[in-house]
Design a protein around this motif. Structure first.
Motif, PDB file in Angstrom:
ATOM      1  N   LEU A   2      28.990  66.903  55.400  1.00 34.24           N
ATOM      2  CA  LEU A   2      29.545  66.089  54.329  1.00 34.24           C
ATOM      3  C   LEU A   2      28.401  65.358  53.624  1.00 34.24           C
ATOM      4  N   ILE A   3      28.359  65.458  52.314  1.00 33.52           N
ATOM      5  CA  ILE A   3      27.297  64.847  51.510  1.00 33.52           C
ATOM      6  C   ILE A   3      27.954  63.902  50.507  1.00 33.52           C
ATOM      7  N   THR A   4      27.441  62.670  50.411  1.00 37.03           N
ATOM      8  CA  THR A   4      28.003  61.716  49.466  1.00 37.03           C
ATOM      9  C   THR A   4      26.929  60.792  48.911  1.00 37.03           C
ATOM     10  N   THR A   5      27.163  60.321  47.697  1.00 33.05           N
ATOM     11  CA  THR A   5      26.239  59.368  47.089  1.00 33.05           C
ATOM     12  C   THR A   5      26.575  57.930  47.492  1.00 33.05           C
ATOM     13  N   THR A   6      27.718  57.747  48.125  1.00 31.67           N
ATOM     14  CA  THR A   6      28.124  56.404  48.543  1.00 31.67           C
ATOM     15  C   THR A   6      27.508  56.049  49.889  1.00 31.67           C
ATOM     16  N   SER A   7      27.568  54.755  50.223  1.00 29.06           N
ATOM     17  CA  SER A   7      26.964  54.302  51.479  1.00 29.06           C
ATOM     18  C   SER A   7      27.934  54.356  52.662  1.00 29.06           C
ATOM     19  N   ASN A   8      29.161  54.718  52.399  1.00 31.72           N
ATOM     20  CA  ASN A   8      30.129  54.912  53.475  1.00 31.72           C
ATOM     21  C   ASN A   8      31.093  56.010  53.078  1.00 31.72           C
ATOM     22  N   ILE A   9      31.913  56.424  54.030  1.00 28.89           N
ATOM     23  CA  ILE A   9      32.871  57.492  53.777  1.00 28.89           C
ATOM     24  C   ILE A   9      34.247  56.962  54.152  1.00 28.89           C
ATOM     25  N   GLU A  10      35.106  56.826  53.161  1.00 30.11           N
ATOM     26  CA  GLU A  10      36.425  56.258  53.408  1.00 30.11           C
ATOM     27  C   GLU A  10      37.178  57.062  54.460  1.00 30.11           C
ATOM     28  N   GLY A  11      37.723  56.355  55.429  1.00 32.51           N
ATOM     29  CA  GLY A  11      38.481  56.993  56.494  1.00 32.51           C
ATOM     30  C   GLY A  11      37.633  57.526  57.631  1.00 32.51           C
ATOM     31  N   LYS A  12      36.336  57.400  57.527  1.00 32.79           N
ATOM     32  CA  LYS A  12      35.424  57.862  58.584  1.00 32.79           C
ATOM     33  C   LYS A  12      34.608  56.679  59.084  1.00 32.79           C
ATOM     34  N   ARG A  13      34.229  56.747  60.337  1.00 35.93           N
ATOM     35  CA  ARG A  13      33.399  55.696  60.928  1.00 35.93           C
ATOM     36  C   ARG A  13      32.030  56.273  61.230  1.00 35.93           C
ATOM     37  N   ILE A  14      31.007  55.597  60.746  1.00 33.90           N
ATOM     38  CA  ILE A  14      29.634  56.008  61.047  1.00 33.90           C
ATOM     39  C   ILE A  14      29.286  55.470  62.424  1.00 33.90           C
ATOM     40  N   THR A  15      28.945  56.387  63.328  1.00 30.82           N
ATOM     41  CA  THR A  15      28.641  55.981  64.697  1.00 30.82           C
ATOM     42  C   THR A  15      27.147  55.919  64.989  1.00 30.82           C
ATOM     43  N   LYS A  16      26.366  56.589  64.147  1.00 25.89           N
ATOM     44  CA  LYS A  16      24.930  56.600  64.386  1.00 25.89           C
ATOM     45  C   LYS A  16      24.185  56.875  63.091  1.00 25.89           C
ATOM     46  N   TYR A  17      23.137  56.086  62.862  1.00 28.03           N
ATOM     47  CA  TYR A  17      22.228  56.304  61.740  1.00 28.03           C
ATOM     48  C   TYR A  17      20.991  56.994  62.287  1.00 28.03           C
ATOM     49  N   LEU A  18      20.662  58.146  61.741  1.00 35.17           N
ATOM     50  CA  LEU A  18      19.571  58.947  62.292  1.00 35.17           C
ATOM     51  C   LEU A  18      18.285  58.881  61.472  1.00 35.17           C
ATOM     52  N   GLY A  19      18.343  58.303  60.300  1.00 35.43           N
ATOM     53  CA  GLY A  19      17.146  58.171  59.482  1.00 35.43           C
ATOM     54  C   GLY A  19      17.222  58.945  58.183  1.00 35.43           C
TER      55      GLY A  19
END
Length: 106
Positions: A2-19
């Motif tokens: 999934l690729i997005t220009t936004t800093s979050n994804i509605e309905g999804k939870r970011i569990t890890k930032y990899l860099g």
């Protein structure tokens, strides 16, 4: 992926930032393309040769960014930014860079 220009994804939870994940493409334009682009610019038309080169460079840069994100273990890239510029003598090269943050979402 999934690729997005936004800093979050509605309905999804970011569990890890990899860099940072990035990709670049540099494509040269030849004299024939330059000549026909100049003619079209004067005549007011669109330059199909440059548009095609731009699409190709964008595709390569995005593909490299996605591959790098996958190597990091990501299943999404957020905050994607595409930058375009000409480089080299007389702007004879087109550079496109794609940058984003590789993340794991659930």
């Amino acid at each position: 992926m999934l690729i997005t220009t936004t800093s979050n994804i509605e309905g999804k939870r970011i569990t890890k930032y990899l860099g940072l994940a990035n990709g670049e493409a540099i494509i040269g334009s030849n004299l024939i393309k330059d000549f026909f682009a100049t003619v079209r610019d004067v005549a007011g038309g669109r330059s199909g040769a440059y548009e095609q080169a731009l699409r190709e460079a964008k595709s390569i840069a995005m593909k490299e960014m996605i591959e790098q994100a996958q190597r990091l273990g990501a299943n999404a890239v957020i905050g994607v930014d595409l930058d375009y510029q000409t480089i080299g003598n007389n702007g004879g090269l087109l550079m496109v860079s794609a940058n984003g943050t590789a993340v794991v979402i659930e």
